[in-house]
Structures are given as structure tokens and as C-alpha cells.
Design a protein around this motif. Structure first.
Motif, PDB file in Angstrom:
ATOM      1  N   ILE B  19       0.925  -1.140   0.173  1.00  0.00           N
ATOM      2  CA  ILE B  19      -0.102   0.095   0.091  1.00  0.00           C
ATOM      3  C   ILE B  19       0.812   1.209   0.280  1.00  0.00           C
ATOM      4  CG2 ILE B  19      -1.648   1.391   1.302  1.00  0.00           C
ATOM      5  CD1 ILE B  19      -2.667  -1.563   2.390  1.00  0.00           C
ATOM      6  N   LEU B  20       2.061   1.287   0.777  1.00  0.00           N
ATOM      7  CA  LEU B  20       2.789   2.368   1.040  1.00  0.00           C
ATOM      8  C   LEU B  20       3.505   2.719  -0.270  1.00  0.00           C
ATOM      9  CD1 LEU B  20       4.193   4.469   2.750  1.00  0.00           C
ATOM     10  CD2 LEU B  20       6.014   2.821   3.030  1.00  0.00           C
ATOM     11  N   GLN B  21       3.761   1.801  -0.991  1.00  0.00           N
ATOM     12  CA  GLN B  21       4.533   2.049  -2.395  1.00  0.00           C
ATOM     13  C   GLN B  21       3.517   2.499  -3.405  1.00  0.00           C
ATOM     14  OE1 GLN B  21       5.752  -2.035  -3.005  1.00  0.00           O
ATOM     15  NE2 GLN B  21       7.971  -1.567  -3.691  1.00  0.00           N
ATOM     16  N   PRO B  31       3.306   9.161   6.005  1.00  0.00           N
ATOM     17  CA  PRO B  31       4.462   9.381   6.691  1.00  0.00           C
ATOM     18  C   PRO B  31       5.233   7.944   6.713  1.00  0.00           C
ATOM     19  CG  PRO B  31       2.814  10.346   7.902  1.00  0.00           C
ATOM     20  CD  PRO B  31       2.161   9.589   6.943  1.00  0.00           C
ATOM     21  N   ASN B  32       6.612   8.057   6.870  1.00  0.00           N
ATOM     22  CA  ASN B  32       7.468   7.021   6.836  1.00  0.00           C
ATOM     23  C   ASN B  32       8.890   7.366   7.142  1.00  0.00           C
ATOM     24  OD1 ASN B  32       9.237   6.602   4.116  1.00  0.00           O
ATOM     25  ND2 ASN B  32       7.170   7.591   3.603  1.00  0.00           N
ATOM     26  N   LEU B  33       9.539   6.534   7.863  1.00  0.00           N
ATOM     27  CA  LEU B  33      11.066   6.538   7.792  1.00  0.00           C
ATOM     28  C   LEU B  33      11.927   5.384   7.569  1.00  0.00           C
ATOM     29  CD1 LEU B  33      11.086   8.598  11.209  1.00  0.00           C
ATOM     30  CD2 LEU B  33      12.101   9.467   9.145  1.00  0.00           C
ATOM     31  N   CYS B  34      11.189   4.331   7.879  1.00  0.00           N
ATOM     32  CA  CYS B  34      12.024   2.905   7.594  1.00  0.00           C
ATOM     33  C   CYS B  34      11.966   2.259   6.137  1.00  0.00           C
ATOM     34  CB  CYS B  34      11.947   2.137   8.489  1.00  0.00           C
ATOM     35  SG  CYS B  34      10.229   1.251   8.628  1.00  0.00           S
ATOM     36  N   PHE B  35      11.072   2.956   5.289  1.00  0.00           N
ATOM     37  CA  PHE B  35      10.972   2.321   4.240  1.00  0.00           C
ATOM     38  C   PHE B  35      11.934   2.438   3.160  1.00  0.00           C
ATOM     39  CE2 PHE B  35       9.059   3.130  -0.185  1.00  0.00           C
ATOM     40  CZ  PHE B  35       8.937   1.803  -0.490  1.00  0.00           C
ATOM     41  N   LEU B  36      12.481   1.371   2.497  1.00  0.00           N
ATOM     42  CA  LEU B  36      13.513   1.442   1.588  1.00  0.00           C
ATOM     43  C   LEU B  36      13.059   0.708   0.313  1.00  0.00           C
ATOM     44  CD1 LEU B  36      16.878   0.393   2.868  1.00  0.00           C
ATOM     45  CD2 LEU B  36      16.341   2.552   1.528  1.00  0.00           C
ATOM     46  N   ARG B  43      10.972  -3.376   6.728  1.00  0.00           N
ATOM     47  CA  ARG B  43      11.629  -3.565   8.124  1.00  0.00           C
ATOM     48  C   ARG B  43      10.619  -3.208   9.283  1.00  0.00           C
ATOM     49  NH1 ARG B  43      16.685  -3.263   9.490  1.00  0.00           N
ATOM     50  NH2 ARG B  43      16.810  -2.687  11.763  1.00  0.00           N
ATOM     51  N   ALA B  44       9.579  -2.403   8.456  1.00  0.00           N
ATOM     52  CA  ALA B  44       8.476  -2.069   9.556  1.00  0.00           C
ATOM     53  C   ALA B  44       8.797  -1.676  10.816  1.00  0.00           C
ATOM     54  CB  ALA B  44       7.350  -3.396   9.380  1.00  0.00           C
ATOM     55  N   SER B  45       9.685  -0.806  11.284  1.00  0.00           N
ATOM     56  CA  SER B  45      10.277  -0.397  12.365  1.00  0.00           C
ATOM     57  C   SER B  45       9.960   0.889  12.959  1.00  0.00           C
ATOM     58  CB  SER B  45      11.783  -0.767  12.868  1.00  0.00           C
ATOM     59  OG  SER B  45      12.203   0.206  11.965  1.00  0.00           O
ATOM     60  N   CYS B  46       9.472   1.870  12.057  1.00  0.00           N
ATOM     61  CA  CYS B  46       9.333   3.270  12.545  1.00  0.00           C
ATOM     62  C   CYS B  46       7.965   3.230  13.138  1.00  0.00           C
ATOM     63  CB  CYS B  46       9.774   4.056  11.511  1.00  0.00           C
ATOM     64  SG  CYS B  46       8.517   4.102  10.103  1.00  0.00           S
ATOM     65  N   ARG B  47       6.897   2.521  12.685  1.00  0.00           N
ATOM     66  CA  ARG B  47       5.450   2.651  12.710  1.00  0.00           C
ATOM     67  C   ARG B  47       4.806   3.683  12.596  1.00  0.00           C
ATOM     68  NH1 ARG B  47       5.425  -2.697  12.706  1.00  0.00           N
ATOM     69  NH2 ARG B  47       3.540  -2.579  13.677  1.00  0.00           N
ATOM     70  N   LEU B  48       5.036   4.449  11.639  1.00  0.00           N
ATOM     71  CA  LEU B  48       4.387   5.772  11.281  1.00  0.00           C
ATOM     72  C   LEU B  48       3.689   5.654  10.287  1.00  0.00           C
ATOM     73  CD1 LEU B  48       7.789   8.099  11.379  1.00  0.00           C
ATOM     74  CD2 LEU B  48       5.537   8.282  12.634  1.00  0.00           C
ATOM     75  N   CYS B  49       3.709   4.358   9.303  1.00  0.00           N
ATOM     76  CA  CYS B  49       3.090   4.438   7.939  1.00  0.00           C
ATOM     77  C   CYS B  49       1.552   3.812   7.982  1.00  0.00           C
ATOM     78  CB  CYS B  49       3.749   3.900   7.062  1.00  0.00           C
ATOM     79  SG  CYS B  49       3.818   1.804   7.595  1.00  0.00           S
ATOM     80  N   PHE B  50       0.912   4.047   9.279  1.00  0.00           N
ATOM     81  CA  PHE B  50      -0.213   3.146   9.581  1.00  0.00           C
ATOM     82  C   PHE B  50      -1.406   3.662   8.664  1.00  0.00           C
ATOM     83  CE2 PHE B  50       1.536   2.247  13.763  1.00  0.00           C
ATOM     84  CZ  PHE B  50       1.182   0.781  13.758  1.00  0.00           C
ATOM     85  N   VAL B  60      -3.324  -0.765  10.110  1.00  0.00           N
ATOM     86  CA  VAL B  60      -2.008  -1.845   9.932  1.00  0.00           C
ATOM     87  C   VAL B  60      -0.864  -0.788   9.208  1.00  0.00           C
ATOM     88  CG1 VAL B  60      -3.481  -3.839   9.495  1.00  0.00           C
ATOM     89  CG2 VAL B  60      -3.184  -2.052   7.342  1.00  0.00           C
ATOM     90  N   THR B  61       0.121  -1.551   9.264  1.00  0.00           N
ATOM     91  CA  THR B  61       1.412  -0.560   8.580  1.00  0.00           C
ATOM     92  C   THR B  61       1.220  -0.615   7.044  1.00  0.00           C
ATOM     93  OG1 THR B  61       2.562  -2.552   9.257  1.00  0.00           O
ATOM     94  CG2 THR B  61       2.893  -0.662  10.482  1.00  0.00           C
ATOM     95  N   ALA B  62       1.014   0.560   6.309  1.00  0.00           N
ATOM     96  CA  ALA B  62       1.080   0.233   4.856  1.00  0.00           C
ATOM     97  C   ALA B  62       2.336  -0.354   4.162  1.00  0.00           C
ATOM     98  CB  ALA B  62       0.817   1.543   4.455  1.00  0.00           C
ATOM     99  N   CYS B  63       3.418  -0.451   4.768  1.00  0.00           N
ATOM    100  CA  CYS B  63       4.388  -0.797   4.336  1.00  0.00           C
ATOM    101  C   CYS B  63       4.626  -2.277   4.142  1.00  0.00           C
ATOM    102  CB  CYS B  63       5.979  -0.605   4.770  1.00  0.00           C
ATOM    103  SG  CYS B  63       6.171  -0.896   6.685  1.00  0.00           S
ATOM    104  N   THR B  64       3.706  -3.056   4.978  1.00  0.00           N
ATOM    105  CA  THR B  64       3.854  -4.501   5.013  1.00  0.00           C
ATOM    106  C   THR B  64       2.585  -5.112   4.343  1.00  0.00           C
ATOM    107  OG1 THR B  64       2.800  -4.207   7.345  1.00  0.00           O
ATOM    108  CG2 THR B  64       4.939  -4.625   7.096  1.00  0.00           C
TER     109      THR B  64
HETATM  110  S1  FES Z   1       7.460   2.829   7.060  1.00  0.00           S
HETATM  111 FE1  FES Z   1       8.298   2.305   8.613  1.00  0.00          FE
HETATM  112  S2  FES Z   1       6.968   0.984   9.696  1.00  0.00           S
HETATM  113 FE2  FES Z   1       6.331   0.983   7.795  1.00  0.00          FE
END
Ligand code: FES
Ligand SMILES: Cc1cc2nc3c(=O)[nH]c(=O)nc-3n(C[C@H](O)[C@H](O)[C@H](O)COP(=O)(O)O)c2cc1C
Ligand code: SF4
Ligand code: SF4
Lengths: 649, 215
Positions: B19-21, B31-36, B43-50, B60-64
Motif C-alpha cells: 500500500i505504501l509503494q 509518513p514513513n522513515l524506515c521504508f526502503l 523493516r516495519a520498525s518506524c511504525r509511522l505508516c499506519f 495496519v502498517t502500509a509498508c507491510t
Molecule cells: S515505513 Fe516504517 S513502519 Fe512502515
């Protein structure tokens, strides 16, 4: 059995094991079993064993000395069982046998035929001479499925396990289709004992249907909860039942590789399992072509380096692969993509140890124990303020009250029950009104606690719930892997607030911040550690809120536990003139003599160690502890007397 | 091509994307910080992309989460913002924000997130936490500023991608976690100073050192 080679092979093994065990019994020499698990060793079991050996040699009585595993009665260690049919006595279990008592018991048993009743815990069989252990609620309220043979057999001797029916379940499983094993486990309703209670049959079926040539089964014996030691004990006491379950799991899902993940801090468990694997391989119960079938299983033992988070399945897998043990997002679940990318089943020690009895006795038998949604037994390591701490195995559905008061003997020292913490650092603190809650996955979760992997801490009136919450949060925040924001930083905020509340520096707004933050940490964290870390805070805030408020608003610790919020004083009415029992015990010379030749405490100097309270003779009982500290009367030190007040030399 | 709806607007994307992509490629910021982009597993660690979706009850986290045809995504519900704001405040409670001396071009990622979710750069009502680490840590080729680091892990991830090993890694646990090098001394480090980590860092926590002078 349909497979004749398999049947012949297994029958041969079984006969040989039975023959050897019977041969030993026929020798007619007494068997002396000594519990030698970690808990017993800590109570001096090694010294007891040496004393027994030495005494037997001195009085020239030949005997077989057998190290056995933990019976679960950790409060009564060291435990010794004398089994000597020729004596006319049934097998007798003795408790708290230190080296000195051991010498006395052995001499009087073998020289005078006197079983030393004062040290007897009970007979292990019904008889007319010695009261049997089954008279104790501790024995007759328990129901043993997983721990049935723990403490009854030598964990280092595979023959004893086989002679008692061990590995028959594996032979039976191998004789049928893997699918039918999964059916049995599914019908039994077995749920994972590692904490979350996921249905084991379903997990195996997912792994079986994952498309891959190579699959892995892992036994999770990481056991990182503070105060929990069930898994260690089972591995130390009956490793073969776990290995048998592991082999059945591997056969069911189609794995050719299995791993026992044990923390390196459990050296005895590691050694015991390693030996068990070698012995099982030598008997063709593991390794290539198990019992002459086409089923191969390579089992290795992996020593984890003891991070709590490495018990989480994805972190565990990372650490086996040689990476930093950090959980990752699921899906993909390990059953799809686990160790080295292969479908992997991760199961707890107790889950796997439940498997052989289910396969042998059937799913319906298993369902007769426990409740509809949580069949089987629950194993807890009960610690804290109970008379009989140790390992207990009770049917699911047993109430907390029955477990704490009947099985474990209740609270010692005429004190009142206050709370029980279930599920370790991820669980919750339940107050008295929850004592009738049945122990099963769903009821505990509903009450705000959880089954967890089996840690249970019982607390009496002297426990401060704020301090307890602080203790568990301190643990989880240290053990957080540091990966995700909520857990890494959020739990630290919780700790900072709890810390200051226990120091009497709490702020009115702290409670609300803690509550909202706790819910966000649960909702926002990546793995189970963060998702459950706030539970002790949430439940103690819910059930013991007035204690938090007393700390913040009145600077008062109702349990008189938080050091900064209590003070000691000596009641001048009760203090005996001229007595100075307390003076010498004070490490900081805070106690001085008043004008009336009584004693008083210099509050500026006092470090609140409580030594004076212990030292004061019971006939005076003049030392009191109060909270808030301002409640202690201030008594001026006469100028000529003792050291000057602190900070004013 | 499949279609998903984001905040009521229909967008087109491809099967297999997260979803994030899908959102970022269509100009919708989450918002996202850990997305690569280069990482196989998020990685799903910053927990900002809800985000909230029609498939789940909770954010849910959009990056996962991967997209599916007809998925309905909401990026700005109350529940989403609550989690994002808490996560952001937590980050800011451990991040020393010093716009005047910070080497990162403004507005930085953190400022952008703050504006998007409408909060200030301070952690209130949370307080600023102190960490028991040095202000500057010498990492041979770089200087590491732990108080700027938000533990997004991008530096560690790009390092592994390029080197197939991890000279750069995390050390310690919990709140004390830091980024560090395995080993020390320029000569025995398996690092050729490629600078990928410095380039990817969103916060100026990794700053290259000037090359050693000849003398
Ligand atoms: S971008 Fe960091 S948790 Fe999804
Ligand atoms: C922080 C954390 C620690 C865990 N520790 C353990 C553990 O020590 N032992 C264990 O069996 N499961 C542990 N688990 C659960 C495992 O991830 C996994 O669910 C379990 O081993 C599955 O086995 P089961 O299905 O037999 O319960 C832990 C989970 C988390 C989140
Ligand atoms: S919840 Fe805690 S332990 Fe789990 S991944 Fe996040 S930081 Fe690591
Ligand atoms: S140094 Fe930069 S890139 Fe690396 S974890 Fe910290 S903030 Fe992220």
C-alpha cells in the motif's frame, strides 16, 4: 501394525529395554533416586548424593543410585526416594534431605529398619505402613500428562523411558500416514503452550501444505520469562518425551531437520538433551531411516545466548541464522518461510511433550482433560508468597483459587492474598476477586492477564503493585530488541513514570499518560513483546488504581514497600530503657540514645534498611514502619550524643 | 493493473506492491522513515505508516500490506493519526532537535511528518528522555550522533545490500540501541567507505569525516 519391519524393530527395542530394567530390579539391591535437576542442585543435592554414597560404603550396603529429574516439589528439595522392596516398605519419598540428614536416614533405614518418619514426605504407593503422598492435595489435585515421568525416571537412560512405554507413539505414528497424525492432533484440540495458544494441528497442517522440498521443526526452549522454569525442568527430567514429540511433528509436516533451541544459561538441560539425541540416534529412533522406515530426521541442539526476545519465533530464527535476534513482520509466517527460507514449525517444549500421550491414548482421551476450548493440562512454575512453590500440572479450567490455596498451600505467615501475576512480564496482575477465574487461554485473556508460557507469581499484602509493575516494565524495556519505536521508546517512558511514582515524585497527569501510552504501545508495536509489555501497567492501573493515587497524592505506599515513601521510628513507650539491641545492627549509626535513655532514629541518616526492626526483641516490638515518612515522630538528637547529623559535620 | 481507493480517490497500481509503494508512486504521502524501496522484506520498525483498510479492523502498517483489487484505504482516520502522533512524539522524545546546527536540508523528513500529521516538533505531553551515550561517536570513516538517530535502520540495510555482510550494525538493546561498526581501525574494517549509509540517513546522524590529512 501394518509395517512389519517397523513393528519388529520397535518390539525388539522395547523388549530389550524391559529386560534390562527388570534385570536391575531382580538384583534385589535397593534403588535410591536423588532429584538432580537444577532446582535440586541449588538446594544442595550434589552434597546429599555424596553423603549417601559415602554412608552406604561405610555401612557396606550395595545400592543403585539413580539421578532423577524434578518432581515439581521445589519447596521440598533435596528430595530422595528409597525403593527397597526387600525391606517390606513401599518406595518412600524423603524431603529436605541435606547431607547431614542423609547420613542419619540411610543409617537408620538400612541398619535399624527404621524409616525415619520425621523426614518422610510420603510413600509413592498405597500401603499400610507409610502415609502415601496422594493424601496431599499437592499430589491428588494435580493431573500429569506432560510431567508424568518427571522425577520418576533417570533422564540419562533411554531404556527407562522406552520400558515405560516411551517412543511407542512415534512407532505408531510412523505406521500410519502423516495426515492421520495431523488429524489426531487437530481433533485433540491441543493449543500451543508457548503463550498464544495457537492450535497445533492447524499449524502443522499449514506447514505440511507449504510447498517445499525441505522443512524444519524447532522446539522452542528459550524460556526467558523471569521466574519461569517449566521448560528447563522438563528437558532436564524427561528429554525423550520432548524428542519423541519433535520427531512426530517432523514426520507429520514432512521435515527432515529439527532443532532444539535451548538457552545457554541452561547447561544441564543442554547436556541432557544432547545426550538424549545421541542415545535416540543409537537406538534408530532419530537419524537416518528411523526404525527402518524411509523417514530421516537430523536433530541438532542450538544454544541461544539468552535474550528474552529470542523466544519470539521470528527472532529465534534470525538468531539461528547468525543474525541479530530481532523479530520481523509476519506474514510470511515461519510455516511458510522460516529457517533458511524453509517452512518451519516452531513449538514450545510443553506442546511437543503433550504430543506422544495424545498419539498413544487418542484425541478423545485428551479432550476428557481440561475444558472445551483449552483441552489438556496447564503447567505453571508457581513462585512468590506461597507455602509450596514449584512446578504444578493441573487440568485446564482449574480455578486460580484452587491452584494457589489447595495445590500450593496458600499464603504463608498468616498474611492476606493480594494479587497474582500470570503470564510473566507480558501478563497481568489479578486481584482477589478474580481468584475464581478458571485457568484457560480464553478466561485469563478476558481478565486482562494471559496464559503466557507458565510463570505465576503470587503476592501477599506486602507487595506494592506500582513496584511490581515497575519491575516487569524494567525487564521488558531492557529486553526490547530496540527495533520499533513504540517498544523501544514507549516502554522507557513507562519506566521513567513508574520510577518516579515509586519515589514519591509522581505527577497527577502521569496516570493518564501511562494509560494512553500503554494502549498505543499495544496497538502499535511490531512483535508480541511490545504488544504485551504494557499489560502489567494496564491491569495494575485497572485493579489497583487507588495504590497509584496514594503514591502520587499522599506520597504514601500502602504496602510500605517503596523505600522513599516509608520511615522507621522507635515507639518510646515500648522501647526498653537500656536495651541497645538495635544500635549495633544499624549500618549508618542512625540510632541514638534519647535523654530518657531510650533509642530513637535520626531520620536524616536512616537508609531504611529495616535491620533495627528485625533486631528489636519480640517482647518489645518497638520499631514501626510508616508511610508517608512524615508520620514518623521527629525526635531531636541530644547535642552531646553520637555523631553529628549527616551533612553537618 | 488493479485499482484501489485511497481516501475516496481511485488510483491504479500493480499486483504485488505494498500500500505504501502504491500511494507514494501516486503522489499520496504517508509518513514513513524506515521504508526502503530496495528491501525485499519491509523493516516495519518506524511504525509511522499506519492506514486503515477495508480488510482489517485496526490500523495496519502500509509498508507491510500488499494491495488487492478494490481495496479501500484511509490514511487519515482518527485511529491512524493517534498512532502516528504517539509514534512521532516518542521519536521526538529521544531525538535532539536543533534546527540551527543540524546539517540536514530543511524541511527535513521529521518536519515534513510533523506538518503532515499536524503536531509540533516537541514530544509534549511526553518529556525528553536522556540516553547514556556520548554526543558524538567515532565510527572510523564517520561521526555518529546518537541523539539525532531515529533507528530507522536504513543505513544498516543499505550496508548489507552493498556488502552482503554487515560491517555497520546495531548494538545493545532497548532504549540503548545504537548503530555501530563491527570491529575498529580503518585497515581491518570490511568497509570501503562507499558512503551509502551517510547518503540514506534521513536525520544527519551519520556525517562523513574529512579525509585524513597527508602529513
Ligand atoms: S515505513 Fe516504517 S513502519 Fe512502515
Ligand atoms: C517476546 C516473546 C518471547 C517469547 N518467548 C517464548 C519462549 O520462551 N518459549 C516459547 O515456547 N515461546 C515463546 N514465545 C512464543 C513464540 O513466538 C511462539 O509463538 C511459540 O514458540 C509457538 O509455540 P506453540 O505453538 O507451541 O505455543 C515468545 C513470544 C514473544 C513475543
Ligand atoms: S515490539 Fe519491541 S521487541 Fe518487538 S520488534 Fe518492536 S522493539 Fe523489537
Ligand atoms: S544513523 Fe540515520 S539511517 Fe542509520 S538508523 Fe540512525 S537515523 Fe537511520
Amino acid at each position: 501394525m501394518a509395517n512389519k519391519t517397523l513393528e519388529a524393530r520397535f518390539r525388539g527395542l522395547r523388549r530389550e529395554a524391559e529386560r534390562r530394567v527388570q534385570e536391575r530390579q531382580r538384583e534385589g539391591v535397593p534403588t535410591i533416586s536423588i532429584v538432580m535437576s537444577t532446582c535440586a542442585l541449588a538446594s544442595g543435592a550434589a552434597e546429599t548424593r555424596d553423603a549417601i554414597k559415602e554412608t552406604l560404603e561405610r555401612i557396606k550396603v550395595p545400592a543403585r543410585i539413580v539421578p532423577v529429574g524434578c518432581m515439581g516439589h521445589c519447596y521440598a528439595e533435596p528430595l530422595v526416594v528409597i525403593d527397597h522392596p526387600a525391606s517390606g516398605f513401599p518406595p518412600i519419598c524423603y524431603h529436605r534431605i541435606d547431607a547431614g540428614i542423609a547420613r542419619v536416614v540411610i543409617r537408620s533405614f538400612f541398619e535399624d529398619g527404621d524409616p525415619s518418619f520425621e523426614y518422610v514426605l510420603g510413600a509413592l504407593e498405597e500401603n499400610d505402613l507409610v502415609p502415601p503422598v496422594t493424601q496431599f492435595p499437592r499430589f491428588n489435585l494435580e493431573e500429569r500428562v506432560v510431567m508424568e515421568l518427571c522425577g520418576r525416571i533417570d533422564p540419562g537412560d533411554i531404556q527407562e523411558y522406552i520400558a515405560r512405554g516411551g517412543y511407542a507413539a512415534l512407532a505408531r505414528a510412523l505406521d500410519g500416514e502423516p495426515e492421520s497424525v495431523i488429524d489426531t492432533i487437530e481433533r485433540s484440540g491441543l493449543r500451543g503452550r508457548g503463550g498464544a495458544g495457537f492450535p497445533t494441528g492447524r499449524k502443522w497442517r499449514l506447514a505440511r501444505s507449504a510447498r517445499s522440498e525441505r522443512k524444519v521443526v524447532i522446539c522452542n526452549a528459550d524460556e526467558g520469562d523471569p521466574g519461569a522454569y517449566m521448560d528447563r525442568t522438563i528437558l532436564e527430567s524427561n528429554p525423550h518425551q520432548v524428542l519423541e514429540g519433535l520427531a512426530i511433528a517432523a514426520y507429520a509436516v514432512g521435515a527432515d531437520e529439527a532443532l532444539v533451541y535451548v538457552r545457554a544459561e541452561y547447561p544441564l538441560a543442554v547436556k541432557t538433551v544432547q545426550k538424549a539425541v545421541r542415545d535416540a540416534e543409537a537406538c534408530s529412533l532419530l537419524g537416518r531411516g528411523v526404525l527402518g522406515t524411509a523417514f530421516d530426521l537430523k536433530v541438532s541442539v542450538f544454544q541461544g545466548s539468552g535474550a528474552f526476545v529470542c523466544g519470539e519465533e521470528t527472532a529465534l530464527i534470525q538468531s539461528v541464522e547468525g543474525r541479530r535476534g530481532m523479530p520481523r513482520h509476519r506474514p510470511p509466517y515461519p510455516v511458510e518461510k522460516g529457517l533458511w527460507g524453509r517452512p518451519t514449525v516452531v513449538n514450545n517444549v510443553k506442546t511437543l511433550a503433550s504430543v506422544p500421550p495424545i498419539v498413544s491414548k487418542g484425541a478423545d482421551w485428551f479432550r476428557t482433560i481440561g475444558t472445551e476450548n483449552s483441552p489438556g493440562t496447564a503447567i505453571f512454575s508457581v513462585v512468590g508468597n506461597v507455602k509450596h512453590p514449584g512446578l504444578v500440572e493441573v487440568p485446564m479450567g482449574t480455578s486460580l483459587r484452587k491452584l494457589i490455596f489447595d495445590v500450593c498451600g496458600g499464603i504463608p505467615g498468616k498474611k492476606a492474598f493480594k494479587a497474582v501475576q500470570i503470564g510473566g512480564p507480558s501478563g497481568g496482575c489479578l486481584p482477589e476477586r478474580f481468584l475464581d477465574t478458571p485457568i484457560d487461554f480464553d478466561s485469563l485473556a478476558q481478565a486482562g492477564a494471559m496464559m503466557g508460557s507458565g510463570g505465576m507469581v503470587v503476592m501477599d499484602q506486602d507487595s506494592c503493585m506500582v513496584d511490581v509493575a515497575r519491575y516487569f516494565v524494567d525487564f521488558t524495556q531492557k529486553e526490547s530488541c530496540g527495533k520499533c519505536t513504540f517498544c523501544r521508546i514507549g516502554t522507557r517512558h513507562l519506566l521513567v513514570m513508574l520510577d518516579r511514582i515509586t519515589k514519591g515524585e509522581g505527577r497527577e497527569e502521569d496516570l493518564e499518560i501511562m494509560e494512553t501510552l500503554s494502549h498505543d504501545i499495544k496497538a502499535g508495536s511490531l512483535c508480541g513483546l511490545g504488544k504485551t509489555a504494557p499489560n502489567p501497567v494496564i491491569t495494575s492501573l485497572r485493579y489497583f488504581r487507588e495504590e497509584y493515587e496514594a503514591h502520587i497524592r499522599e506520597r504514601r505506599c500502602p504496602a510500605l514497600k517503596c523505600r522513599a515513601l516509608v520511615a522507621f521510628y522507635i515507639d518510646l513507650e515500648r522501647c526498653a530503657r537500656g536495651c541497645d539491641a538495635c544500635v549495633g545492627c544499624c549500618p549508618v549509626e542512625a540510632i541514638f540514645t534519647t535523654k530518657g535513655r531510650k533509642k530513637a532514629i535520626d531520620q536524616q541518616r536512616c537508609v531504611k534498611c529495616g535491620e533495627c526492626m528485625v533486631a528489636c526483641p519480640p517482647e518489645y516490638n518497638a520499631v514501626f514502619k510508616v508511610s508517608p515518612p512524615e508520620r514518623a515522630p521527629v525526635i531531636e538528637r541530644p547535642p552531646e550524643n553520637g555523631p553529628a547529623p549527616a551533612g553537618n559535620p | 493493473m488493479i485499482r484501489i481507493t485511497v481516501d475516496g480517490k481511485e488510483i491504479q497500481t500493480e499486483q504485488g506492491k505494498t500500500i505504501l509503494q502504491a500511494c507514494l508512486e501516486n503522489g499520496i504521502y504517508i509518513p514513513n522513515l524506515c521504508f526502503l524501496e530496495t528491501r525485499e522484506q519491509p523493516r516495519a520498525s518506524c511504525r509511522l505508516c499506519f492506514v486503515e483498510t477495508s480488510d482489517a479492523e485496526r490500523p495496519v502498517t502500509a509498508c507491510t500490506e500488499t494491495v488487492r483489487d478494490g481495496l479501500d484505504v484511509r490514511t487519515n482516520t482518527e485511529a491512524v493519526r493517534r498512532l502516528q502522533r504517539t509514534a512521532f512524539k516518542l521519536i521526538m522524545s529521544a531525538h535532539h532537535c536543533t534546527p540551527k546546527t543540524c546539517p540536514v536540508a530543511k524541511p527535513c523528513q521529521l518536519m515534513r511528518i510533523a506538518r503532515h500529521i499536524q503536531v509540533g516538533l516537541n514530544p509534549r505531553p511526553l518529556e525528553t528522555l536522556e540516553r547514556d551515550v556520548q554526543e558524538e561517536v567515532d565510527l572510523t570513516f564517520f561521526t555518529y550522533y546518537p541523539f539525532r538517530c531515529v533507528m530507522c535502520g536504513k543505513c544498516v540495510d543499505v550496508c548489507r545490500d552493498r556488502n552482503e555482510r554487515n560491517p555497520l550494525t546495531f548494538a545493545k538493546r532497548g532504549f540503548d540501541t545504537v548503530v555501530t561498526f563491527f570491529g575498529s581501525g580503518a585497515s581491518n574494517l570490511p568497509c570501503d567507505d562507499c558512503g551509502a549509509c551517510v547518503a540514506v540517513c534521513p536525520t544527519g546522524a551519520l556525517i562523513p569525516k574529512p579525509p585524513p590529512s597527508e602529513s
